[in-house]
Scaffold this motif. Structure first.
Motif, PDB file in Angstrom:
ATOM      1  N   LEU A 170     -11.312  10.394   3.269  1.00  0.00           N
ATOM      2  CA  LEU A 170     -10.544   9.220   2.866  1.00  0.00           C
ATOM      3  C   LEU A 170      -9.508   8.815   3.909  1.00  0.00           C
ATOM      4  CD1 LEU A 170      -9.828  10.426  -0.776  1.00  0.00           C
ATOM      5  CD2 LEU A 170     -11.614   8.831  -0.071  1.00  0.00           C
ATOM      6  N   VAL A 171      -8.785   9.820   4.415  1.00  0.00           N
ATOM      7  CA  VAL A 171      -7.664   9.593   5.329  1.00  0.00           C
ATOM      8  C   VAL A 171      -7.685  10.701   6.381  1.00  0.00           C
ATOM      9  CG1 VAL A 171      -5.134   9.504   5.487  1.00  0.00           C
ATOM     10  CG2 VAL A 171      -6.267   8.532   3.504  1.00  0.00           C
ATOM     11  N   VAL A 172      -7.273  10.365   7.619  1.00  0.00           N
ATOM     12  CA  VAL A 172      -7.124  11.377   8.665  1.00  0.00           C
ATOM     13  C   VAL A 172      -5.635  11.533   8.937  1.00  0.00           C
ATOM     14  CG1 VAL A 172      -7.637  11.991  11.058  1.00  0.00           C
ATOM     15  CG2 VAL A 172      -9.342  10.772   9.698  1.00  0.00           C
ATOM     16  N   LEU A 173      -5.153  12.802   8.855  1.00  0.00           N
ATOM     17  CA  LEU A 173      -3.762  13.135   9.117  1.00  0.00           C
ATOM     18  C   LEU A 173      -3.672  13.879  10.436  1.00  0.00           C
ATOM     19  CD1 LEU A 173      -2.230  14.473   5.797  1.00  0.00           C
ATOM     20  CD2 LEU A 173      -1.856  12.269   6.870  1.00  0.00           C
ATOM     21  N   GLU A 174      -2.696  13.524  11.261  1.00  0.00           N
ATOM     22  CA  GLU A 174      -2.414  14.251  12.488  1.00  0.00           C
ATOM     23  C   GLU A 174      -1.036  14.876  12.382  1.00  0.00           C
ATOM     24  OE1 GLU A 174      -2.921  11.259  15.529  1.00  0.00           O
ATOM     25  OE2 GLU A 174      -5.050  11.720  15.718  1.00  0.00           O
ATOM     26  N   ALA A 175      -0.782  15.858  13.240  1.00  0.00           N
ATOM     27  CA  ALA A 175       0.509  16.561  13.206  1.00  0.00           C
ATOM     28  C   ALA A 175       1.665  15.670  13.559  1.00  0.00           C
ATOM     29  CB  ALA A 175       0.470  17.735  14.173  1.00  0.00           C
ATOM     30  N   VAL A 211       4.109  10.878   6.742  1.00  0.00           N
ATOM     31  CA  VAL A 211       4.051  11.261   5.338  1.00  0.00           C
ATOM     32  C   VAL A 211       4.538  12.695   5.168  1.00  0.00           C
ATOM     33  CG1 VAL A 211       2.189   9.673   4.734  1.00  0.00           C
ATOM     34  CG2 VAL A 211       1.619  11.943   5.519  1.00  0.00           C
ATOM     35  N   LYS A 212       5.017  12.989   3.985  1.00  0.00           N
ATOM     36  CA  LYS A 212       5.474  14.335   3.627  1.00  0.00           C
ATOM     37  C   LYS A 212       4.427  14.980   2.725  1.00  0.00           C
ATOM     38  CE  LYS A 212       9.668  14.248   5.382  1.00  0.00           C
ATOM     39  NZ  LYS A 212      10.000  15.109   6.477  1.00  0.00           N
ATOM     40  N   LYS A 213       4.383  16.291   2.726  1.00  0.00           N
ATOM     41  CA  LYS A 213       3.470  17.033   1.859  1.00  0.00           C
ATOM     42  C   LYS A 213       3.719  16.608   0.411  1.00  0.00           C
ATOM     43  CE  LYS A 213       2.090  21.627   0.435  1.00  0.00           C
ATOM     44  NZ  LYS A 213       2.212  23.064   0.652  1.00  0.00           N
ATOM     45  N   PRO A 270       0.831  -1.214   0.000  1.00  0.00           N
ATOM     46  CA  PRO A 270       0.000   0.000   0.000  1.00  0.00           C
ATOM     47  C   PRO A 270       0.863   1.261   0.000  1.00  0.00           C
ATOM     48  CG  PRO A 270      -0.120  -1.128   2.120  1.00  0.00           C
ATOM     49  CD  PRO A 270       0.678  -2.002   1.210  1.00  0.00           C
ATOM     50  N   PHE A 271       0.275   2.349  -0.498  1.00  0.00           N
ATOM     51  CA  PHE A 271       0.978   3.636  -0.504  1.00  0.00           C
ATOM     52  C   PHE A 271       1.355   4.035   0.915  1.00  0.00           C
ATOM     53  CE2 PHE A 271      -1.485   4.068  -4.495  1.00  0.00           C
ATOM     54  CZ  PHE A 271      -0.443   4.351  -5.369  1.00  0.00           C
ATOM     55  N   VAL A 272       0.393   3.960   1.842  1.00  0.00           N
ATOM     56  CA  VAL A 272       0.616   4.307   3.247  1.00  0.00           C
ATOM     57  C   VAL A 272      -0.202   3.372   4.126  1.00  0.00           C
ATOM     58  CG1 VAL A 272       1.105   6.767   2.842  1.00  0.00           C
ATOM     59  CG2 VAL A 272      -1.236   6.027   3.270  1.00  0.00           C
ATOM     60  N   SER A 273       0.120   3.358   5.409  1.00  0.00           N
ATOM     61  CA  SER A 273      -0.674   2.602   6.371  1.00  0.00           C
ATOM     62  C   SER A 273      -0.852   3.473   7.613  1.00  0.00           C
ATOM     63  CB  SER A 273       0.012   1.278   6.716  1.00  0.00           C
ATOM     64  OG  SER A 273       1.305   1.519   7.224  1.00  0.00           O
ATOM     65  N   ALA A 274      -1.790   3.103   8.470  1.00  0.00           N
ATOM     66  CA  ALA A 274      -2.033   3.868   9.692  1.00  0.00           C
ATOM     67  C   ALA A 274      -0.745   3.907  10.514  1.00  0.00           C
ATOM     68  CB  ALA A 274      -3.165   3.239  10.492  1.00  0.00           C
ATOM     69  N   GLY A 275      -0.410   5.085  11.012  1.00  0.00           N
ATOM     70  CA  GLY A 275       0.795   5.271  11.812  1.00  0.00           C
ATOM     71  C   GLY A 275       1.996   5.712  11.000  1.00  0.00           C
ATOM     72  N   ALA A 276       1.889   5.701   9.671  1.00  0.00           N
ATOM     73  CA  ALA A 276       3.013   6.079   8.808  1.00  0.00           C
ATOM     74  C   ALA A 276       3.184   7.588   8.770  1.00  0.00           C
ATOM     75  CB  ALA A 276       2.789   5.553   7.393  1.00  0.00           C
ATOM     76  N   PRO A 336      -3.859  10.512  -8.365  1.00  0.00           N
ATOM     77  CA  PRO A 336      -3.243  10.395  -7.037  1.00  0.00           C
ATOM     78  C   PRO A 336      -3.863  11.388  -6.058  1.00  0.00           C
ATOM     79  CG  PRO A 336      -1.756  11.497  -8.558  1.00  0.00           C
ATOM     80  CD  PRO A 336      -2.950  11.070  -9.349  1.00  0.00           C
ATOM     81  N   ILE A 337      -4.106  10.935  -4.841  1.00  0.00           N
ATOM     82  CA  ILE A 337      -4.566  11.796  -3.759  1.00  0.00           C
ATOM     83  C   ILE A 337      -3.354  11.956  -2.846  1.00  0.00           C
ATOM     84  CG2 ILE A 337      -6.237  12.117  -1.902  1.00  0.00           C
ATOM     85  CD1 ILE A 337      -7.407  11.993  -4.827  1.00  0.00           C
ATOM     86  N   VAL A 338      -2.880  13.184  -2.718  1.00  0.00           N
ATOM     87  CA  VAL A 338      -1.626  13.435  -2.009  1.00  0.00           C
ATOM     88  C   VAL A 338      -1.868  14.089  -0.653  1.00  0.00           C
ATOM     89  CG1 VAL A 338      -0.316  13.602  -4.154  1.00  0.00           C
ATOM     90  CG2 VAL A 338      -1.274  15.663  -3.147  1.00  0.00           C
ATOM     91  N   ALA A 339      -0.860  13.956   0.217  1.00  0.00           N
ATOM     92  CA  ALA A 339      -0.928  14.565   1.547  1.00  0.00           C
ATOM     93  C   ALA A 339      -0.854  16.086   1.389  1.00  0.00           C
ATOM     94  CB  ALA A 339       0.224  14.059   2.412  1.00  0.00           C
ATOM     95  N   PRO A 340      -1.777  16.823   2.009  1.00  0.00           N
ATOM     96  CA  PRO A 340      -1.759  18.279   1.905  1.00  0.00           C
ATOM     97  C   PRO A 340      -0.653  18.922   2.752  1.00  0.00           C
ATOM     98  CG  PRO A 340      -3.566  17.575   3.305  1.00  0.00           C
ATOM     99  CD  PRO A 340      -2.937  16.332   2.750  1.00  0.00           C
ATOM    100  N   ARG A 341      -0.099  18.139   3.678  1.00  0.00           N
ATOM    101  CA  ARG A 341       0.954  18.636   4.572  1.00  0.00           C
ATOM    102  C   ARG A 341       1.696  17.452   5.168  1.00  0.00           C
ATOM    103  NH1 ARG A 341      -0.668  17.457   9.613  1.00  0.00           N
ATOM    104  NH2 ARG A 341      -2.876  17.289  10.045  1.00  0.00           N
ATOM    105  N   ASP A 342       2.806  17.720   5.841  1.00  0.00           N
ATOM    106  CA  ASP A 342       3.521  16.677   6.572  1.00  0.00           C
ATOM    107  C   ASP A 342       2.647  16.232   7.747  1.00  0.00           C
ATOM    108  OD1 ASP A 342       5.579  17.264   4.851  1.00  0.00           O
ATOM    109  OD2 ASP A 342       6.950  18.013   6.381  1.00  0.00           O
ATOM    110  N   GLY A 343       2.752  14.980   8.121  1.00  0.00           N
ATOM    111  CA  GLY A 343       1.986  14.503   9.261  1.00  0.00           C
ATOM    112  C   GLY A 343       2.094  12.997   9.419  1.00  0.00           C
TER     113      GLY A 343
END
Length: 159
Positions: free
Chosen positions: A154-159, A111-113, A103-109, A128-135
């Motif tokens: 689709l995905v929840v990003l935390e700081a 990621v960079k903007k 997979p592209f990413v998994s929970a806990g990974a 592609p759906i990309v990360a809007p920010r680092d997190g």
């Protein structure tokens, strides 16, 4: 249809209806061997009244008609901490670049903007759906090959 499929699996139909309500989709289809089940719901949008005022007034969002399984829809949506990455289009979400690939990413990974989180196929085009920010990926809210709608988280990003 063969005799082994003459009885409809009511529990499966209820489960599909619950998925429709939980994901706010309008249609879901499951196919296995010669059995094909499609569950649809109609959504009615009420027009908001037009207000004329000197200052702009907030306009209520259109309300969706209750679905057949209203008790499931009555439950308050879970409050998530972090930023939801939402679908910019209707299509099918894929969590990896190819079947059987990692997979592209998994929970806990971390990621960079600009890093690809998943892809959405729309009109035979992979977007592609990309990360809007680092997190950090707190939660992946969709399954692989799952239909998604515009604005769906689709995905929840935390700081």
């Amino acid at each position: 249809m063969s005799d082994k499929h003459t009885a409809i699996d009511a529990e499966l139909v209820r489960a599909l209806a619950n998925i429709l309500n939980e994901t706010e989709l309008t249609e879901i289809e499951v196919e296995k061997d010669d059995l094909k089940i499609k569950v649809k719901r109609e959504v009615t949008v009420a027009a908001a009244p037009v207000q004329y005022a000197a200052a702009p007034a907030p306009v209520a969002a259109p309300a969706a008609a209750p679905a057949a399984a209203a008790p499931a829809a009555a439950a308050a949506p879970a409050t998530r901490s972090g930023e939801e990455v939402k679908s910019p289009m209707v299509g099918t979400a894929y969590l990896q670049p190819a079947p059987g690939a990692a997979p592209f990413v998994s929970a806990g990974a971390k990621v960079k903007k600009g890093q690809t989180l998943l892809i959405i196929e729309a009109m035979k085009t992979m977007n592609p759906i990309v990360a809007p920010r680092d997190g950090v990926v707190a939660e992946i809210l969709v399954g692989d090959a799952q239909p998604v709608e515009f604005g769906e988280a689709l995905v929840v990003l935390e700081a």
